[in-house]
Design a protein around this motif. Structure first.
Motif, PDB file in Angstrom:
ATOM      1  N   GLU A 132       2.831   7.211  -2.943  1.00  0.00           N
ATOM      2  CA  GLU A 132       1.478   6.683  -3.045  1.00  0.00           C
ATOM      3  C   GLU A 132       1.204   5.974  -1.730  1.00  0.00           C
ATOM      4  OE1 GLU A 132      -1.427   3.905  -5.793  1.00  0.00           O
ATOM      5  OE2 GLU A 132       0.716   3.940  -6.223  1.00  0.00           O
ATOM      6  N   ASN A 133       0.205   6.473  -1.011  1.00  0.00           N
ATOM      7  CA  ASN A 133      -0.101   5.921   0.303  1.00  0.00           C
ATOM      8  C   ASN A 133      -1.581   5.555   0.353  1.00  0.00           C
ATOM      9  OD1 ASN A 133      -0.448   5.253   2.954  1.00  0.00           O
ATOM     10  ND2 ASN A 133       0.536   7.073   3.780  1.00  0.00           N
ATOM     11  N   GLU A 134      -1.858   4.257   0.203  1.00  0.00           N
ATOM     12  CA  GLU A 134      -3.231   3.747   0.261  1.00  0.00           C
ATOM     13  C   GLU A 134      -3.496   3.029   1.578  1.00  0.00           C
ATOM     14  OE1 GLU A 134      -3.210   1.277  -3.252  1.00  0.00           O
ATOM     15  OE2 GLU A 134      -4.267   2.829  -4.371  1.00  0.00           O
ATOM     16  N   THR A 162      -4.622   9.141  -4.212  1.00  0.00           N
ATOM     17  CA  THR A 162      -3.734   8.435  -3.286  1.00  0.00           C
ATOM     18  C   THR A 162      -2.263   8.756  -3.488  1.00  0.00           C
ATOM     19  OG1 THR A 162      -3.593   6.508  -4.755  1.00  0.00           O
ATOM     20  CG2 THR A 162      -5.336   6.501  -3.069  1.00  0.00           C
ATOM     21  N   LYS A 163      -1.963   9.639  -4.456  1.00  0.00           N
ATOM     22  CA  LYS A 163      -0.561   9.959  -4.754  1.00  0.00           C
ATOM     23  C   LYS A 163      -0.296  11.441  -4.526  1.00  0.00           C
ATOM     24  CE  LYS A 163      -0.168   6.487  -8.381  1.00  0.00           C
ATOM     25  NZ  LYS A 163       0.108   6.254  -9.800  1.00  0.00           N
ATOM     26  N   LYS A 169       0.794  -1.230   0.000  1.00  0.00           N
ATOM     27  CA  LYS A 169       0.000   0.000   0.000  1.00  0.00           C
ATOM     28  C   LYS A 169       0.827   1.281   0.000  1.00  0.00           C
ATOM     29  CE  LYS A 169      -3.956  -2.052   0.144  1.00  0.00           C
ATOM     30  NZ  LYS A 169      -4.902  -1.915  -0.960  1.00  0.00           N
ATOM     31  N   MET A 194      -7.040   2.659   3.413  1.00  0.00           N
ATOM     32  CA  MET A 194      -8.133   3.132   2.565  1.00  0.00           C
ATOM     33  C   MET A 194      -9.043   1.990   2.131  1.00  0.00           C
ATOM     34  SD  MET A 194      -6.406   6.134   0.331  1.00  0.00           S
ATOM     35  CE  MET A 194      -5.743   7.591   1.120  1.00  0.00           C
ATOM     36  N   ASP A 195      -8.535   0.771   2.147  1.00  0.00           N
ATOM     37  CA  ASP A 195      -9.366  -0.386   1.819  1.00  0.00           C
ATOM     38  C   ASP A 195     -10.258  -0.787   2.992  1.00  0.00           C
ATOM     39  OD1 ASP A 195      -7.028  -1.076   3.176  1.00  0.00           O
ATOM     40  OD2 ASP A 195      -6.821  -3.011   2.188  1.00  0.00           O
ATOM     41  N   LYS A 217      -8.981   8.525  -0.735  1.00  0.00           N
ATOM     42  CA  LYS A 217      -9.229   7.374  -1.597  1.00  0.00           C
ATOM     43  C   LYS A 217      -9.263   7.743  -3.091  1.00  0.00           C
ATOM     44  CE  LYS A 217     -11.736   3.124  -1.306  1.00  0.00           C
ATOM     45  NZ  LYS A 217     -12.517   2.328  -0.396  1.00  0.00           N
ATOM     46  N   ASN A 227      -4.547  10.231   4.557  1.00  0.00           N
ATOM     47  CA  ASN A 227      -3.131  10.028   4.817  1.00  0.00           C
ATOM     48  C   ASN A 227      -2.399  11.325   4.486  1.00  0.00           C
ATOM     49  OD1 ASN A 227      -3.522   7.316   5.594  1.00  0.00           O
ATOM     50  ND2 ASN A 227      -3.511   6.673   3.464  1.00  0.00           N
TER      51      ASN A 227
END
Length: 168
Positions: free
Chosen positions: A129-131, A162-163, A85, A134-135, A159, A142
């Motif tokens: 990119e920090n997800e 994410t980048k 992620k 978020m799922d 969401k 973030n």
């Protein structure tokens, strides 16, 4: 007496409406360049209870983070999740990073990550990119703070975006 009860209800009811704890789903990541180490150094702070929930729902691991009963699998699965992620790009290319480890600070886990062997003079852009989470949480945010010398930038990743990138 009857009017006093009505007054009391009118006074207490609004207080009860706001007494339920509102949960914020947020992480904070700091991305810095270390001239001394010639590396991009990253710390990411994430709430322990959110990670406990994530490990249980995604990997069926009862992690019990920051307790005496912490699962011996917790660190392995946290790193696995982090790598799936959290992506770093330098000058548009994926950068491999070292997962240094984690520590606990009050109610958060602090992750330590490093991208070694980076010459700042050749860096034109750094993208994160920090997800993370978020799922699991629809309203997860973030926050990313970049600091490279005098260049600073802060972003809120959600969401739908994410980048985030720092151009030097």
């Amino acid at each position: 007496m009857k009017s006093f009860k009505k007054f009391l209800i009118l006074l207490v009811l609004p207080l009860l409406a706001f007494s339920a704890a509102h949960k914020f789903y947020v992480s904070v990541t700091n991305v810095n360049y270390s001239e001394k180490d010639k590396a991009i150094q990253i710390t990411s702070r994430v709430f322990i209870d959110d990670l406990d929930k994530l490990l249980l729902e995604r990997y069926d691991v009862k992690s019990k983070l920051a307790t005496e009963e912490e699962s011996p699998l917790a660190d392995e699965y946290l790193e696995k999740y982090l790598r799936s992620k959290f992506v770093i790009e330098v000058n548009g290319a994926n950068a491999s990073y070292d997962y240094i480890g984690k520590k606990y600070d009050a109610d958060v886990v602090v992750f330590y990550i490093e991208v070694p062997n980076i010459d700042l003079e050749t860096v034109k852009s750094v993208q994160i990119e920090n997800e993370m989470l978020m799922d699991l949480f629809e309203d997860q945010q973030n926050v990313v703070h970049f600091k490279f010398g005098f260049d600073k930038k802060s972003l809120v990743l959600v969401k739908s975006r994410t980048k985030g990138m720092l151009k030097l």
